[in-house]
Scaffold this motif. Sequence first.
Motif, short mmCIF file in Angstrom:
data_model
loop_
_atom_site.label_atom_id
_atom_site.label_comp_id
_atom_site.label_asym_id
_atom_site.label_seq_id
_atom_site.Cartn_x
_atom_site.Cartn_y
_atom_site.Cartn_z
N ASP A 15 31.71 50.39 44.15
CA ASP A 15 31.84 48.80 44.83
C ASP A 15 32.63 47.87 43.84
O ASP A 15 32.97 46.79 44.71
CB ASP A 15 30.60 48.37 45.45
CG ASP A 15 30.24 49.45 46.62
OD1 ASP A 15 31.07 50.27 47.03
OD2 ASP A 15 29.07 49.39 47.26
N ILE A 16 32.25 47.94 42.53
CA ILE A 16 32.59 46.80 41.83
C ILE A 16 34.25 46.82 41.75
O ILE A 16 35.02 45.59 41.50
CB ILE A 16 32.32 46.96 40.43
CG1 ILE A 16 32.30 45.60 39.51
CG2 ILE A 16 32.88 47.99 39.68
CD1 ILE A 16 31.46 44.50 40.15
N ASN A 17 34.87 47.86 41.95
CA ASN A 17 36.49 47.72 42.02
C ASN A 17 37.15 47.54 43.15
O ASN A 17 36.69 47.62 44.31
CB ASN A 17 36.97 48.96 41.23
CG ASN A 17 37.05 50.31 42.17
OD1 ASN A 17 37.00 50.22 43.41
ND2 ASN A 17 37.06 51.38 41.68
N THR A 18 38.44 47.26 43.38
CA THR A 18 39.40 47.14 44.34
C THR A 18 40.89 47.71 44.09
O THR A 18 41.13 47.46 42.93
CB THR A 18 39.60 45.77 44.83
OG1 THR A 18 40.10 45.65 46.19
CG2 THR A 18 40.11 44.82 44.20
N TYR A 19 41.34 48.02 45.33
CA TYR A 19 42.78 48.57 45.13
C TYR A 19 43.25 48.84 46.48
O TYR A 19 42.40 48.89 47.53
CB TYR A 19 42.85 50.14 44.19
CG TYR A 19 41.90 51.19 44.67
CD1 TYR A 19 42.30 52.12 45.73
CD2 TYR A 19 40.58 51.18 44.21
CE1 TYR A 19 41.35 52.87 46.07
CE2 TYR A 19 39.54 52.13 44.64
CZ TYR A 19 40.03 52.98 45.58
OH TYR A 19 39.20 54.03 45.94
N PRO A 20 44.57 49.04 46.75
CA PRO A 20 44.86 49.31 48.17
C PRO A 20 44.22 50.41 48.74
O PRO A 20 44.23 51.71 48.16
CB PRO A 20 46.44 49.40 48.04
CG PRO A 20 46.85 48.80 46.76
CD PRO A 20 45.75 48.86 45.94
#
Length: 347
Positions: free
Chosen positions: A291-296
């Motif tokens: 949950d700490i990351n993000t990406y398309p």
Amino acid sequence: MADKQAPIETDAIVIGAGPVGLYQVFQLGLLGIKVHLIDALPQAGGQCVELYADKPIYDIPGIPFCTGQELIDRLQEQIKVLQTPSHFNQEVTLVKKRADGRFDVQTSQESFISKVIVVSAGVGAFKARKLSLPGIDAYEGKQVFYKFKQAKQFAQQDVVINGGETAALEAAVALAGIAKSVTLVHRRDVFKAEESLIQRFQKLCAEGLIKVQVGQVANFKASGEKISSLEVTDFDGQTHHLPLDALLPLLGISPKLGPIADWGIDLENKQVLVDTEKFQSSTAGIFAVGDINTYPGKKKLIVCGFHEATLAAYGCAAHVYPGQAIHLQYTTTSPKLHEILGVTPQA
């Protein structure tokens, strides 16, 4: 004066011992990468245990049903053979890249040197929600406790509990008949917990072993170096003074991004931007999963985190074993993996 303890040197540090962090340890272990696991909480589990330890999970592959705690127990059993050192009750306070490409990592208690870092801190380090009363912090650990451990600690004391969810009700039930008195303060007379727990709580209330005061905590009174009472204002505006020896504000936990924001890595809405090949951040050698990351196309699901951890492990391997080809192996047939896992292949 004793010499300062030398930093612990390792291949990888995994920050966060939730389900994805534990599975990250497993995937790194399959590649022979030595790992140290760090978490701000006193035990493994992250939000999986803190928020839904007894609640059902239905979307883990091959497991029709398990609770959050059961999932963590299974993941811990899976990595037991790796004997990964764990460092709990420690928040990472500093990450700095060294001239040799490794990282200096400092926690609240220890220091490390690592080739790679994998951040699996969910939505950040979890902290107990605290009372926002001026001066109350001076009594923390003396009369004010944000975590309930043992009922006997409060034997024959007047205990006031602030909260209306599972942790608060569990503490009230455990203290009934042991503490001199138990009073639960909540902003309303509706509670959020398993029905069986609510029923036990209400039964003890009916028996006079637990009192409930509906209202908002407004202030406290202290006599010398000791809190003497808690002030609660009800919906009619009347102030109630609740005598106490101990105050347990069990108001749940809240995630804090913490020092990750100061590490120099690219963030978007307080999440770490990563690629979808290796789940590496903008800083080579720092990876982020869960949950700490993000990406398309990001989906905040445990199963997606398991996929991210697998690819991140291979991304880490390129730093730990520079210039070496990393071949895909299968736990079903690989003698090397059988040796790592301590299993005997079926004939």
